[in-house]
Structures are given as C-alpha cells and as structure tokens.
Design a protein around this motif. Structure first.
Motif, PDB file in Angstrom:
ATOM      1  N   THR A 177      62.594   3.071  45.957  1.00 22.82           N
ATOM      2  CA  THR A 177      61.148   2.824  45.980  1.00 22.82           C
ATOM      3  C   THR A 177      60.456   3.887  46.827  1.00 22.82           C
ATOM      4  O   THR A 177      61.040   4.408  47.776  1.00 22.82           O
ATOM      5  N   LYS A 178      59.225   4.196  46.446  1.00 26.45           N
ATOM      6  CA  LYS A 178      58.426   5.147  47.214  1.00 26.45           C
ATOM      7  C   LYS A 178      57.252   4.459  47.895  1.00 26.45           C
ATOM      8  O   LYS A 178      56.357   5.120  48.417  1.00 26.45           O
ATOM      9  N   VAL A 179      57.278   3.136  47.900  1.00 25.42           N
ATOM     10  CA  VAL A 179      56.191   2.366  48.517  1.00 25.42           C
ATOM     11  C   VAL A 179      56.148   2.621  50.019  1.00 25.42           C
ATOM     12  O   VAL A 179      55.084   2.779  50.620  1.00 25.42           O
ATOM     13  N   ILE A 180      57.335   2.675  50.644  1.00 22.81           N
ATOM     14  CA  ILE A 180      57.431   2.929  52.091  1.00 22.81           C
ATOM     15  C   ILE A 180      58.013   4.317  52.278  1.00 22.81           C
ATOM     16  O   ILE A 180      59.026   4.652  51.659  1.00 22.81           O
ATOM     17  N   PRO A 181      57.398   5.164  53.113  1.00 22.63           N
ATOM     18  CA  PRO A 181      57.941   6.512  53.336  1.00 22.63           C
ATOM     19  C   PRO A 181      59.381   6.467  53.829  1.00 22.63           C
ATOM     20  O   PRO A 181      59.712   5.716  54.764  1.00 22.63           O
ATOM     21  N   ALA A 182      60.222   7.276  53.214  1.00 18.76           N
ATOM     22  CA  ALA A 182      61.635   7.293  53.586  1.00 18.76           C
ATOM     23  C   ALA A 182      61.859   7.658  55.051  1.00 18.76           C
ATOM     24  O   ALA A 182      62.747   7.094  55.697  1.00 18.76           O
ATOM     25  N   PRO A 183      61.082   8.590  55.644  1.00 18.19           N
ATOM     26  CA  PRO A 183      61.291   8.889  57.070  1.00 18.19           C
ATOM     27  C   PRO A 183      61.077   7.655  57.967  1.00 18.19           C
ATOM     28  O   PRO A 183      61.802   7.492  58.950  1.00 18.19           O
ATOM     29  N   LEU A 184      60.085   6.815  57.623  1.00 21.79           N
ATOM     30  CA  LEU A 184      59.845   5.613  58.422  1.00 21.79           C
ATOM     31  C   LEU A 184      61.027   4.661  58.313  1.00 21.79           C
ATOM     32  O   LEU A 184      61.475   4.078  59.317  1.00 21.79           O
ATOM     33  N   VAL A 185      61.555   4.504  57.109  1.00 18.77           N
ATOM     34  CA  VAL A 185      62.727   3.642  56.906  1.00 18.77           C
ATOM     35  C   VAL A 185      63.901   4.175  57.713  1.00 18.77           C
ATOM     36  O   VAL A 185      64.611   3.412  58.384  1.00 18.77           O
ATOM     37  N   SER A 186      64.107   5.489  57.668  1.00 23.32           N
ATOM     38  CA  SER A 186      65.219   6.097  58.396  1.00 23.32           C
ATOM     39  C   SER A 186      65.092   5.859  59.898  1.00 23.32           C
ATOM     40  O   SER A 186      66.074   5.489  60.563  1.00 23.32           O
ATOM     41  N   ILE A 187      63.896   6.054  60.446  1.00 19.95           N
ATOM     42  CA  ILE A 187      63.678   5.860  61.886  1.00 19.95           C
ATOM     43  C   ILE A 187      63.940   4.411  62.281  1.00 19.95           C
ATOM     44  O   ILE A 187      64.623   4.130  63.284  1.00 19.95           O
ATOM     45  N   VAL A 188      63.423   3.462  61.499  1.00 21.56           N
ATOM     46  CA  VAL A 188      63.597   2.037  61.816  1.00 21.56           C
ATOM     47  C   VAL A 188      65.064   1.641  61.728  1.00 21.56           C
ATOM     48  O   VAL A 188      65.606   0.972  62.633  1.00 21.56           O
ATOM     49  N   VAL A 189      65.748   2.037  60.651  1.00 22.97           N
ATOM     50  CA  VAL A 189      67.147   1.643  60.451  1.00 22.97           C
ATOM     51  C   VAL A 189      68.033   2.207  61.560  1.00 22.97           C
ATOM     52  O   VAL A 189      68.863   1.486  62.140  1.00 22.97           O
ATOM     53  N   LEU A 190      67.869   3.496  61.875  1.00 21.53           N
ATOM     54  CA  LEU A 190      68.712   4.098  62.909  1.00 21.53           C
ATOM     55  C   LEU A 190      68.428   3.503  64.288  1.00 21.53           C
ATOM     56  O   LEU A 190      69.347   3.344  65.108  1.00 21.53           O
ATOM     57  N   THR A 191      67.160   3.148  64.556  1.00 21.66           N
ATOM     58  CA  THR A 191      66.832   2.515  65.839  1.00 21.66           C
ATOM     59  C   THR A 191      67.484   1.143  65.946  1.00 21.66           C
ATOM     60  O   THR A 191      68.068   0.791  66.988  1.00 21.66           O
ATOM     61  N   VAL A 192      67.407   0.358  64.876  1.00 23.73           N
ATOM     62  CA  VAL A 192      68.019  -0.983  64.870  1.00 23.73           C
ATOM     63  C   VAL A 192      69.521  -0.873  65.069  1.00 23.73           C
ATOM     64  O   VAL A 192      70.122  -1.652  65.840  1.00 23.73           O
ATOM     65  N   ILE A 193      70.140   0.082  64.390  1.00 32.00           N
ATOM     66  CA  ILE A 193      71.602   0.237  64.504  1.00 32.00           C
ATOM     67  C   ILE A 193      71.999   0.589  65.936  1.00 32.00           C
ATOM     68  O   ILE A 193      72.922  -0.019  66.511  1.00 32.00           O
ATOM     69  N   THR A 194      71.320   1.565  66.536  1.00 34.10           N
ATOM     70  CA  THR A 194      71.708   2.001  67.878  1.00 34.10           C
ATOM     71  C   THR A 194      71.444   0.915  68.930  1.00 34.10           C
ATOM     72  O   THR A 194      72.247   0.743  69.856  1.00 34.10           O
ATOM     73  N   VAL A 195      70.330   0.207  68.786  1.00 30.71           N
ATOM     74  CA  VAL A 195      70.012  -0.851  69.754  1.00 30.71           C
ATOM     75  C   VAL A 195      70.949  -2.031  69.589  1.00 30.71           C
ATOM     76  O   VAL A 195      71.505  -2.561  70.565  1.00 30.71           O
ATOM     77  N   ALA A 196      71.157  -2.470  68.334  1.00 31.61           N
ATOM     78  CA  ALA A 196      72.001  -3.648  68.083  1.00 31.61           C
ATOM     79  C   ALA A 196      73.452  -3.390  68.460  1.00 31.61           C
ATOM     80  O   ALA A 196      74.133  -4.281  69.001  1.00 31.61           O
ATOM     81  N   ALA A 197      73.923  -2.176  68.188  1.00 32.60           N
ATOM     82  CA  ALA A 197      75.325  -1.868  68.474  1.00 32.60           C
ATOM     83  C   ALA A 197      75.527  -1.327  69.883  1.00 32.60           C
ATOM     84  O   ALA A 197      76.667  -1.089  70.298  1.00 32.60           O
ATOM     85  N   GLY A 198      74.432  -1.122  70.600  1.00 29.44           N
ATOM     86  CA  GLY A 198      74.539  -0.600  71.959  1.00 29.44           C
ATOM     87  C   GLY A 198      75.102   0.796  72.018  1.00 29.44           C
ATOM     88  O   GLY A 198      75.827   1.147  72.957  1.00 29.44           O
ATOM     89  N   ILE A 199      74.782   1.627  71.029  1.00 22.54           N
ATOM     90  CA  ILE A 199      75.293   3.002  70.981  1.00 22.54           C
ATOM     91  C   ILE A 199      74.496   3.864  71.952  1.00 22.54           C
ATOM     92  O   ILE A 199      73.268   3.930  71.885  1.00 22.54           O
ATOM     93  N   ALA A 200      75.188   4.532  72.843  1.00 23.80           N
ATOM     94  CA  ALA A 200      74.533   5.360  73.855  1.00 23.80           C
ATOM     95  C   ALA A 200      74.309   6.770  73.316  1.00 23.80           C
ATOM     96  O   ALA A 200      75.236   7.585  73.252  1.00 23.80           O
ATOM     97  N   VAL A 201      73.087   7.020  72.903  1.00 18.36           N
ATOM     98  CA  VAL A 201      72.698   8.363  72.419  1.00 18.36           C
ATOM     99  C   VAL A 201      71.349   8.713  73.030  1.00 18.36           C
ATOM    100  O   VAL A 201      70.617   7.830  73.491  1.00 18.36           O
ATOM    101  N   PRO A 202      71.002  10.003  73.072  1.00 16.03           N
ATOM    102  CA  PRO A 202      69.686  10.394  73.603  1.00 16.03           C
ATOM    103  C   PRO A 202      68.551   9.718  72.824  1.00 16.03           C
ATOM    104  O   PRO A 202      68.601   9.614  71.599  1.00 16.03           O
TER     105      PRO A 202
END
Length: 500
Positions: A177-202
């Motif tokens: 789908t192009k309804v939501i910009p792919a960069p926004l989806v990427s930023i949200v998904v990667l943020t959720v993954i790092t926070v939920a999994a407690g991954i220590a990255v910059p």
C-alpha cells in the motif's frame, strides 16, 4: 440549456488549497510532513554541533525556517531548515566572537538575500548548464550517503540488520500500500523492535538534548556599532550567497521532478525573510535542504506548502511533547531512510556506459569536475561555481574557432574582400587578427561582416588592430555589413580602446 453560473460553493473550492479539496492530498501532505520532521531532528542537531552551538539552536532554526518559507517561499513542497553549508560558514564567527554575533550575522544575511533577490540574482540560474545540474544532483547523492557512513562505523552489530531491515521495508512496503509513506512505517517498526527487545543501539537522544519549550523572539546581544557591522558583513554575505545558491538549485531540481514552475525571485526573497525571522528567534539560519526535500517530494509524494509547514510544526511538537519517544528512535532507521534517498537522488542514467559513449567529452568533464569539487569541499555552492566556470571556458574554447575568414581578390588586383562569418568575441578575436595577409594584400581592403556579429570590446579592439596593421603599410580598410547592434558597439568604441 446548461448554466454557466458558478455556485458560491464551487467558487470557494476553487480558491481553497488542493489539500483542503482532496482528503487524499491532505493525508499525503500530513504524513510527508511527519516523516520530514523526524528526519530533520538528527540533522539539525548535527549541524548545530558543526556550528558550535547548542542543539536546540539548530532545531529552532529548522522550525522557524520551514514554517516561514512555507508561507513566503516561491517553491511549494521544498524544505528549508538548518543546513551544513550555512553551519560551515558561520562556525568560525561563532568561535571567535560568540553567539550574539552569529545571530546578528543570520539577520544581516537575510537582509542581503532580500536585496539580492530583488535585484534579480535568481536570473543567474539560466547560466547553470545541464551538465552542472547533473553533477550537482550526483554529488548531492554522494554527500547524503557519506553523511551516513559515520553512523555505520564502530557501532553495535545490531545496527546493520536494522539498516538492512529498514531498507527492505521501504522497498517492499509500497507494493502492499502507498497510503502510508514507507519511511514512516520503517521508522515506527524499527523503533518498536529496538524498544521492545531492549536492543542497545545509538538513538536520536544520543545526538543531544531536545528543547522543552518554544523559542522566544529577541534582539542579538551585540553592540550596534560600525565595528560589529564590519565584523559580521563578510560572513553574512557568504552565508547569503551559499544559501541562495543551494536553495535555487534545489528549487530547480524540484521543478524538474514535479514538472511544475516556481518563482525563483520569490524564493530568494523568501529565504531572506525566513533567515531574518530565524535570527530574531535565536536560530542559526539555514537554506533549502535537498535531502529532506527529496524525502518530502520524491519519497513521500508531497506537492503543497502544507507539508513544508507541518514539517516545521511537527518538529517542535515532536521535540516538546514527544521528546522521550523521539529520543528512542534508533539512528539506524533514519540512516536507512537517507541511504534510500541517496540512491533515489543519484542520476544513474548519467553514468550509464551508453550515455557516456554518446555524451561530448566536455559535458562529461564538467559533470566530473562539479562532483569532485563538491565531494572534496562538502560545499555544493563551490562545486556549482567551479562547474559553471569550467563549462563556460569549454564553451568559449569551442566557439573561439567559429569565426572564419575567406578572401576574394578582384580580377584587376585593386582590392581584396574578406568575408568574416561567425561570432566575434574575446575568445575568437585573437585568432581573427592573424587571418589577414597584411604584406601581400592590395592597397584597398574590404572586411565584410554581414555574416558575423560583434559582441564585445575585445572584438572592436581586434578590428582596430587590423586597420592599424594595414595603415602601417599604407593600405586602407573599409568595414561593411555590420548589423545594427554590432554597428552601434563599433561606433561607440572604435579608436577609444588604445592609448595615443
């Protein structure tokens, strides 16, 4: 019988912006503004560090620049904010004289831009060749990519799969789908993954503290004296020129991408107004940001002023209201966005073997020199100037030999007629003087310029020199066939260009 009367409601819809008439456009513009705001935060903080000021100064500048230019600018959907080029110009001033002088410089630079814009500096864009424009775009793509390299060096191993995952999301998500910009989806998904999994990255928070309140207006803390003016004026003029060049080049690029026209004069004046506003609100100034503009226009599909306005507005909302959340965004997510932007910005067709085989060597040389200068100096303005000058030199050399001379001697040998064809200007006039047989010609010489054009004082001086060489041998010269502009120039300058 059909009625030609337009209803008040229809007339009102015609006056309203596109984003108010079409919910789809409204959604695109809002989401594009949000994506750009997220991408602006680490950039603004980095440029603040380059300028030697607090991160909040760069963020304030990005906020006021974007909001102001969305109203007064001449190119819709273009993003203006704190930039590295401006930071490099004002950093020495800040180190030597302090923050107050920096703010005064930003305000004066804005005033210079308004004056230059009113004088028509934007018209100089017509002298930027296409080869320079291609070099500008390609060097920009290289700089965007190079700016991401430090974020991929000496970092936890988890950063690399996050970047790869972010790129994969942005490439494949639009197929769903192009309804939501792919960069926004990427930023949200990667943020959720790092926070939920407690991954220590910059994260964004590692770049610096985000502001907790809106900027307030005020005057620069400097003595209002002539000494202050003479101190800041050179920096202000340099900032004004660099900012205008980057902004006008970016505007031209967006014109090409969107197939629309923009007012370069309004954009020049608008940049000045935005910098003055930014200075009074304590920001470090700025100009058009080509990377964020590409995110807005090319990646997110924005086309109106709303996205530019919201990029600035969302920037402050994200910092002040959602600061803790934004601070947790992994830098890997933003690096992935900028890497994709760099690949999308590069003109791959310009370096394809088939294109290079057909392109004149001079065009390729100009493009390579532009890219090399920009990459070596990290300054787009220097590359554009050097590339344009190189293109002019190559052009002058190419046309210098276009002034041809052919001689016809009368059967009785009483006179010779030289027919000159082509363009006579500073580059071709030197060759012109050497194409006459001063010793062997008869006493009367006619120079027919019906098929030529005299462009400058060098050309008139060359014609005077030809007459002088013949006169020294007791021969007379008659110049005929001058068109009106050439005759006017020749009449004004002949005999006046050498000392007697």
């Amino acid at each position: 019988m059909s009625s030609s009367v337009v209803s008040p409601a229809a007339r009102l819809r015609g006056l309203r912006p596109d984003w108010l008439n079409d919910p789809k456009v409204w959604r695109t513009e809002v989401l594009a503004g949000l994506v750009v705001a997220l991408a602006l935060i680490p950039e603004a903080i980095s440029f603040s560090i380059i300028a030697g000021v607090d991160p909040a100064i760069g963020l304030f500048a990005s906020f006021t620049m974007a909001v102001t230019i969305s109203i007064v600018g001449g190119r819709r959907a273009m993003i203006s904010a704190a930039t590295g080029a401006v930071a490099l110009v004002i950093a020495p001033l800040n180190r030597e004289h302090g923050f107050g002088y920096l703010i005064a410089t930003v305000i004066l630079a804005g005033a210079f831009q308004i004056v230059l814009g009113s004088l028509g500096v934007a018209k100089l864009m017509r002298f930027v060749p296409r080869s320079v424009m291609v070099g500008f775009v390609n060097s920009l793509a290289i700089l965007i990519f190079m700016a991401q390299v430090p974020e991929m060096h000496d970092v936890p191993w988890a950063v690399y799969p996050l970047i790869i995952g972010g790129l994969a999301l942005m490439v494949f998500f639009p197929k769903v789908t192009k309804v939501i910009p792919a960069p926004l989806v990427s930023i949200v998904v990667l943020t959720v993954i790092t926070v939920a999994a407690g991954i220590a990255v910059p994260t964004v928070g590692d770049k610096g503290d985000l502001p907790s309140s809106l900027p307030t207006p005020g005057l620069p803390d400097v003595p209002f004296t002539l000494d202050t003016l003479t101190t800041i004026a050179p920096y202000a003029l340099a900032m004004a020129l660099v900012g205008l060049m980057e902004s006008l080049m970016t505007a031209k690029l967006v014109d090409d991408i969107t197939d629309t026209h923009s007012s370069k004069t309004r954009e020049s004046i608008g940049q000045g107004i935005a910098n003055i506003v930014t200075g009074f609100f304590g920001g470090m100034g700025g100009c058009a940001m080509i990377g964020q503009t590409m995110i807005n226009v090319k990646v997110s599909g924005a086309r109106t002023r709303l996205s530019t306005f919201l990029a600035g507005a969302f920037l402050m909302v994200l910092c002040i209201v959602f600061g803790p959340v934004v601070s947790d965004i992994p830098m890997a997510a933003l690096v992935a966005v900028m890497v994709l932007v760099s690949f999308g910005t590069f003109d791959w067709h310009s370096v394809a073997p088939r294109t290079l085989r057909r392109m004149p060597a001079g065009e390729i040389t100009v493009m390579v020199i532009t890219v090399a200068c920009v990459v070596a100096t990290s300054n787009l303005a220097i590359g554009v100037v050097v590339g344009s000058v190189t293109a002019m030199v190559i052009f002058a050399k190419r046309v210098a030999h276009l002034a041809n001379v052919s001689a016809v001697t009368d059967p009785d040998g009483g006179r010779v007629v030289y027919a000159v064809t082509g363009e006579i200007f500073f580059a071709s006039s030197n060759d012109l003087v050497g194409q006459f047989d001063y010793a062997g010609d008869p006493e009367k010489v006619v120079i027919d310029l019906s098929a030529a054009h005299v462009w400058d004082a060098s050309s008139v001086a060359a014609l005077d020199a030809i007459e002088t060489k013949y006169a020294e041998r007791g021969k007379t010269v008659e110049i005929i066939g001058l068109n009106d502009p050439s005759a006017d120039l020749h009449g004004q300058l002949t005999g006046e260009l050498t000392s007697h």
